[in-house]
Design a protein around this motif. Structure first.
Motif, PDB file in Angstrom:
ATOM      1  N   GLY A  64     111.909  23.493 -87.637  1.00  0.00           N
ATOM      2  CA  GLY A  64     111.364  24.761 -87.176  1.00  0.00           C
ATOM      3  C   GLY A  64     109.894  24.656 -86.874  1.00  0.00           C
ATOM      4  N   ALA A  65     109.252  25.793 -86.678  1.00  0.00           N
ATOM      5  CA  ALA A  65     107.806  25.988 -86.502  1.00  0.00           C
ATOM      6  C   ALA A  65     107.361  26.043 -85.039  1.00  0.00           C
ATOM      7  CB  ALA A  65     106.977  24.945 -87.250  1.00  0.00           C
ATOM      8  N   LEU A  66     108.054  25.371 -84.104  1.00  0.00           N
ATOM      9  CA  LEU A  66     107.621  25.409 -82.711  1.00  0.00           C
ATOM     10  C   LEU A  66     107.717  26.833 -82.172  1.00  0.00           C
ATOM     11  CD1 LEU A  66     109.039  22.319 -80.762  1.00  0.00           C
ATOM     12  CD2 LEU A  66     106.684  22.783 -81.414  1.00  0.00           C
ATOM     13  N   GLY A  67     106.632  27.324 -81.655  1.00  0.00           N
ATOM     14  CA  GLY A  67     106.629  28.644 -81.044  1.00  0.00           C
ATOM     15  C   GLY A  67     106.458  29.773 -82.038  1.00  0.00           C
ATOM     16  N   THR A  68     107.207  29.740 -83.117  1.00  0.00           N
ATOM     17  CA  THR A  68     107.138  30.806 -84.113  1.00  0.00           C
ATOM     18  C   THR A  68     105.857  30.714 -84.942  1.00  0.00           C
ATOM     19  OG1 THR A  68     108.554  29.364 -85.434  1.00  0.00           O
ATOM     20  CG2 THR A  68     109.594  31.258 -84.367  1.00  0.00           C
ATOM     21  N   ILE A  69     105.539  29.494 -85.398  1.00  0.00           N
ATOM     22  CA  ILE A  69     104.347  29.276 -86.233  1.00  0.00           C
ATOM     23  C   ILE A  69     103.250  28.600 -85.417  1.00  0.00           C
ATOM     24  CG2 ILE A  69     103.441  28.047 -88.238  1.00  0.00           C
ATOM     25  CD1 ILE A  69     106.164  28.473 -89.584  1.00  0.00           C
ATOM     26  N   TYR A  70     103.588  27.495 -84.759  1.00  0.00           N
ATOM     27  CA  TYR A  70     102.628  26.773 -83.927  1.00  0.00           C
ATOM     28  C   TYR A  70     102.823  27.172 -82.471  1.00  0.00           C
ATOM     29  CZ  TYR A  70     101.657  23.880 -87.993  1.00  0.00           C
ATOM     30  OH  TYR A  70     101.297  23.449 -89.237  1.00  0.00           O
ATOM     31  N   GLU A  71     101.769  27.655 -81.859  1.00  0.00           N
ATOM     32  CA  GLU A  71     101.842  28.103 -80.472  1.00  0.00           C
ATOM     33  C   GLU A  71     101.242  27.066 -79.532  1.00  0.00           C
ATOM     34  OE1 GLU A  71     101.698  32.769 -80.195  1.00  0.00           O
ATOM     35  OE2 GLU A  71      99.861  32.014 -81.136  1.00  0.00           O
ATOM     36  N   SER A  72     101.615  27.192 -78.274  1.00  0.00           N
ATOM     37  CA  SER A  72     101.031  26.393 -77.209  1.00  0.00           C
ATOM     38  C   SER A  72     100.016  27.243 -76.454  1.00  0.00           C
ATOM     39  CB  SER A  72     102.125  25.893 -76.267  1.00  0.00           C
ATOM     40  OG  SER A  72     102.859  26.988 -75.737  1.00  0.00           O
ATOM     41  N   LEU A  73      99.416  26.655 -75.435  1.00  0.00           N
ATOM     42  CA  LEU A  73      98.454  27.415 -74.636  1.00  0.00           C
ATOM     43  C   LEU A  73      99.152  28.429 -73.734  1.00  0.00           C
ATOM     44  CD1 LEU A  73      96.011  24.513 -73.731  1.00  0.00           C
ATOM     45  CD2 LEU A  73      95.721  26.270 -75.483  1.00  0.00           C
ATOM     46  N   PHE A  74     100.309  28.026 -73.169  1.00  0.00           N
ATOM     47  CA  PHE A  74     101.085  28.916 -72.304  1.00  0.00           C
ATOM     48  C   PHE A  74     102.566  28.696 -72.576  1.00  0.00           C
ATOM     49  CE2 PHE A  74      97.068  28.331 -70.185  1.00  0.00           C
ATOM     50  CZ  PHE A  74      96.774  29.562 -69.623  1.00  0.00           C
ATOM     51  N   PHE A  75     103.382  29.718 -72.277  1.00  0.00           N
ATOM     52  CA  PHE A  75     104.829  29.595 -72.337  1.00  0.00           C
ATOM     53  C   PHE A  75     105.374  29.529 -70.917  1.00  0.00           C
ATOM     54  CE2 PHE A  75     108.900  31.956 -71.938  1.00  0.00           C
ATOM     55  CZ  PHE A  75     109.727  31.023 -72.552  1.00  0.00           C
ATOM     56  N   TYR A  76     106.228  28.518 -70.665  1.00  0.00           N
ATOM     57  CA  TYR A  76     106.862  28.347 -69.359  1.00  0.00           C
ATOM     58  C   TYR A  76     108.337  28.690 -69.478  1.00  0.00           C
ATOM     59  CZ  TYR A  76     102.664  26.029 -67.645  1.00  0.00           C
ATOM     60  OH  TYR A  76     101.372  25.756 -67.251  1.00  0.00           O
ATOM     61  N   ASN A  77     108.773  29.633 -68.676  1.00  0.00           N
ATOM     62  CA  ASN A  77     110.151  30.088 -68.696  1.00  0.00           C
ATOM     63  C   ASN A  77     110.995  29.166 -67.825  1.00  0.00           C
ATOM     64  OD1 ASN A  77     112.574  31.433 -68.730  1.00  0.00           O
ATOM     65  ND2 ASN A  77     111.836  33.257 -67.648  1.00  0.00           N
ATOM     66  N   ASP A 166     103.645  20.398 -69.063  1.00  0.00           N
ATOM     67  CA  ASP A 166     103.936  19.743 -70.335  1.00  0.00           C
ATOM     68  C   ASP A 166     102.773  19.894 -71.309  1.00  0.00           C
ATOM     69  OD1 ASP A 166     106.499  18.783 -70.544  1.00  0.00           O
ATOM     70  OD2 ASP A 166     106.064  16.871 -69.592  1.00  0.00           O
ATOM     71  N   PHE A 167     101.570  19.634 -70.835  1.00  0.00           N
ATOM     72  CA  PHE A 167     100.419  19.697 -71.719  1.00  0.00           C
ATOM     73  C   PHE A 167     100.137  21.126 -72.179  1.00  0.00           C
ATOM     74  CE2 PHE A 167      98.861  15.917 -69.016  1.00  0.00           C
ATOM     75  CZ  PHE A 167      99.731  15.076 -69.672  1.00  0.00           C
ATOM     76  N   MET A 168     100.343  22.066 -71.279  1.00  0.00           N
ATOM     77  CA  MET A 168     100.122  23.465 -71.637  1.00  0.00           C
ATOM     78  C   MET A 168     101.189  23.975 -72.615  1.00  0.00           C
ATOM     79  SD  MET A 168      97.300  24.278 -70.106  1.00  0.00           S
ATOM     80  CE  MET A 168      96.875  22.589 -70.558  1.00  0.00           C
ATOM     81  N   SER A 169     102.287  23.213 -72.768  1.00  0.00           N
ATOM     82  CA  SER A 169     103.360  23.579 -73.704  1.00  0.00           C
ATOM     83  C   SER A 169     103.277  22.803 -75.017  1.00  0.00           C
ATOM     84  CB  SER A 169     104.721  23.332 -73.043  1.00  0.00           C
ATOM     85  OG  SER A 169     104.863  24.078 -71.859  1.00  0.00           O
ATOM     86  N   THR A 170     102.162  22.146 -75.260  1.00  0.00           N
ATOM     87  CA  THR A 170     101.978  21.345 -76.474  1.00  0.00           C
ATOM     88  C   THR A 170     101.587  22.240 -77.657  1.00  0.00           C
ATOM     89  OG1 THR A 170     101.284  19.409 -75.205  1.00  0.00           O
ATOM     90  CG2 THR A 170     100.576  19.512 -77.511  1.00  0.00           C
ATOM     91  N   PRO A 171     102.222  22.060 -78.832  1.00  0.00           N
ATOM     92  CA  PRO A 171     101.801  22.852 -80.001  1.00  0.00           C
ATOM     93  C   PRO A 171     100.378  22.489 -80.429  1.00  0.00           C
ATOM     94  CG  PRO A 171     103.340  21.124 -80.645  1.00  0.00           C
ATOM     95  CD  PRO A 171     103.318  21.124 -79.151  1.00  0.00           C
ATOM     96  N   ILE A 172      99.584  23.505 -80.676  1.00  0.00           N
ATOM     97  CA  ILE A 172      98.191  23.305 -81.104  1.00  0.00           C
ATOM     98  C   ILE A 172      98.118  23.462 -82.623  1.00  0.00           C
ATOM     99  CG2 ILE A 172      95.807  24.042 -80.813  1.00  0.00           C
ATOM    100  CD1 ILE A 172      97.128  22.926 -78.260  1.00  0.00           C
ATOM    101  N   VAL A 173      97.447  22.506 -83.279  1.00  0.00           N
ATOM    102  CA  VAL A 173      97.355  22.515 -84.740  1.00  0.00           C
ATOM    103  C   VAL A 173      95.895  22.625 -85.160  1.00  0.00           C
ATOM    104  CG1 VAL A 173      99.496  21.226 -85.051  1.00  0.00           C
ATOM    105  CG2 VAL A 173      97.333  19.982 -84.839  1.00  0.00           C
ATOM    106  N   PRO A 174      95.648  23.111 -86.387  1.00  0.00           N
ATOM    107  CA  PRO A 174      94.271  23.320 -86.838  1.00  0.00           C
ATOM    108  C   PRO A 174      93.601  22.006 -87.271  1.00  0.00           C
ATOM    109  CG  PRO A 174      95.811  24.020 -88.542  1.00  0.00           C
ATOM    110  CD  PRO A 174      96.631  23.655 -87.350  1.00  0.00           C
ATOM    111  N   GLU A 175      92.444  21.744 -86.709  1.00  0.00           N
ATOM    112  CA  GLU A 175      91.733  20.510 -87.036  1.00  0.00           C
ATOM    113  C   GLU A 175      91.413  20.435 -88.522  1.00  0.00           C
ATOM    114  OE1 GLU A 175      87.760  17.990 -85.634  1.00  0.00           O
ATOM    115  OE2 GLU A 175      87.937  20.132 -85.121  1.00  0.00           O
TER     116      GLU A 175
END
Length: 555
Positions: A64-77, A166-175
């Motif tokens: 889990g966690a993709l999208g729900t907890i960790y977001e990307s920069l944009f969502f592509y439908n 692809d890059f805009m759909s990458t999960p972003i994590v806290p440094e």
């Protein structure tokens, strides 16, 4: 190009009953859901067996966690051609030659531990991915600079237009939490993200998200989401009949009459994921078994009776497929005239299968099974316990393959074991699906699954066939340099198609009809033909996260 996906409501799906065993029509009206709380959604993703905790968004065994907890920069439908939906990013713009992408970030966003989200987190995430090949499945090779707290710039040595989604759909994590983490191995038991949900509770039989009251988009109306681990598809169908789950993506008997049988539920089907027999294809990379011979893979391709397979295993919900893996019919324009068989054969061609095998030196033994150099043509297909449609498919393929002189056996295991075997290369065949990319373009499937084959024992990423073909690698690299509307792309597609249709590291079956069954009496806002805002599959994490945010309790 407009993505013209075929889609139908459940009422028009099928004619005829399923061959998976029938639930008694009318034996249950379907309850209002598996919880007395009308704002709690109970979901089943197809997990067969207990969960093993892993909320690392970069891990192939994450639960889990993709999208729900960790977001990307944009969502592509990927269900329809639409503008990308702003998430942590609000605006993006390329320079003219496709070597620089400027992104504006959303202001006022906080990580769920209260720390501020800034451009430094974005730059850190992409730097971490680039430094760790095991998690760099998209092949990120750029540089990311934090211009200020709300602006980042991506720069590339060569044009990278097609890589952007692809890059805009990458999960972003806290440094501040990930700087000392091994991103390829850590299971991230306490995920901290920017998303609409937080991890509330984990047990091997179920885990629960709770709504994030401080979410930048506003606290979602669905207050809890509970993901259950059941024993497989039949258990999921039984749970729908009992009214104890609210959403599952998978087969149920008599699916065309879902609402008649269970008035609180409806079913919805879409066609995108391409079902395959994945192979550990490359002897040079350390794969072992008869499937390393392309002739064996192609013979098995011709041995299949796909009409029978669709009826027995998939309730006639599957549709045509191209051996080029260009999604049909929406991407047919990418298939060149050199492809003499643009669609998979629906009927078996045993004469062609025999000709291919015998031309490669295989000879039929007294038991009717081919052999070569003392090796009997016997193949094992890995399948997840409880995935009844895939189990039926493998059993059906085994019967069909025997007619072509190929022995096929099924090996059932848990999802975790199945995933580990694919990732490590300790398998011969595995039934699976290849998914589409963020835009209606076959480039993404090729880039995900057909490039950068690595030796057995190394983490394979998406290319678990370990297919290594320099012609394909070069063509994919060339496509990455071209604008999506550049006519020069076709020559690269032609080169890829020639190689992969001949080699078949992934043996095409059919395009799977992805059917969700969901509780319309308990929740409103599900995707529909009129508003297909996300691909409707509970296991398609980015899409499911958008759906969770759209839903509202019906009461």
């Amino acid at each position: 190009m407009s993505l013209q996906l075929r889609r139908r409501s459940a009422a028009a799906l099928l004619a005829g009953a399923a061959a998976l065993g029938m639930l008694a029509t009318g034996c249950s009206s379907g309850g209002s859901g598996g919880s007395g709380d009308p704002s709690t959604l109970i979901a089943y993703t197809g997990q067969a067996g207990d969960y093993q905790i892993n909320f690392n968004p970069f891990s192939p065994t994450r639960i889990g966690a993709l999208g729900t907890i960790y977001e990307s920069l944009f969502f592509y439908n990927k269900a329809e051609v639409t503008e990308p939906v702003p998430l942590l990013g609000t605006e993006q713009a390329w320079n003219e030659d496709g070597t620089e992408l400027s992104v504006t970030l959303r202001e006022g966003v906080e990580w769920s531990d209260g720390e501020a989200f800034t451009a430094d987190d974005v730059a850190f995430t992409f730097g971490m991915i680039k430094a760790n090949p095991a998690i760099n499945n998209g092949g990120f090779d750029g540089e990311v600079v934090a211009v200020d707290d709300t602006h980042v710039t991506f720069t590339f040595a060569a044009p990278a237009f097609v890589k952007g989604p692809d890059f805009m759909s990458t999960p972003i994590v806290p440094e501040h939490l990930w700087k000392d983490v091994n991103p390829a191995e850590d299971v991230n038991e306490e995920p901290v993200g920017t998303g609409a949900y937080l991890l509330d509770d984990f047990k091997p039989q179920a885990f629960t998200y709770k709504a994030n009251p401080d979410y930048w988009g506003g606290e979602p109306a669905v207050k809890q989401i509970r993901f259950l681990a059941l024993s497989g598809n039949q258990a999921g169908a039984d749970a729908i009949a009992a009214g104890t789950i609210d959403w599952q993506t998978g087969p149920i008997p008599d699916v065309q009459n879902t609402n008649e049988n269970f008035p609180n539920y409806n079913a919805y089907t879409q066609w995108q994921n391409q079902m395959v027999l994945s192979t550990c294809s490359s002897a040079e990379q350390g794969c072992e078994g008869p499937q390393t011979d392309p002739a064996v893979r192609r013979a098995l391709y011709y041995a299949m009776d796909r009409t029978q397979l669709n009826s027995l295993a998939f309730m006639d919900t599957a549709s045509e497929m191209s051996p080029t893996f260009a999604l049909t019919p929406s991407q047919d324009e990418y298939v060149g005239a050199s492809v003499t068989e643009p669609k998979v054969p629906m009927e078996p061609n045993l004469t062609e299968a025999a000709s291919i095998l015998e031309g490669a030196g295989w000879a039929k033994g007294d038991d009717g099974i081919y052999a070569k150099d003392g090796e009997r043509l016997s193949l094992t297909v890995e399948v997840v316990t409880g995935w009844t449609d895939y189990i039926t498919a493998v059993d059906t393929i085994a019967s069909q393959a025997k007619e072509a002189g190929i022995e096929v056996k099924a090996a059932q295991s848990s999802w975790n074991e199945w995933t580990e075997k694919k990732g490590s290369g300790t398998f011969q065949l595995a039934i699976d699906s290849l998914w589409q990319g963020p835009a209606p373009d076959p480039y993404y499937v090729y880039n995900y699954f057909f490039t950068t084959g690595v030796p057995v024992g190394e983490t394979a990423g998406n290319n678990y066939s370990r297919y290594a073909n320099p012609v394909v690698d070069d063509a994919i690299a060339q496509l990455a340099l071209l604008s999506p509307d550049d006519p020069a792309r076709q020559a690269q597609f032609d080169a890829i198609h020639t190689e992969i249709v001949r080699d078949m590291p992934f043996i095409p079956i059919l395009t799977g009809g992805t059917t969700s069954v969901w509780n319309t009496a308990k929740f409103t806002g599900w995707p529909s033909d009129d508003d297909l805002y996300a691909f409707p599959a509970v296991w398609s994490a980015w899409d499911a996260a958008e759906i969770f945010k759209h839903l509202e309790p019906a009461s």
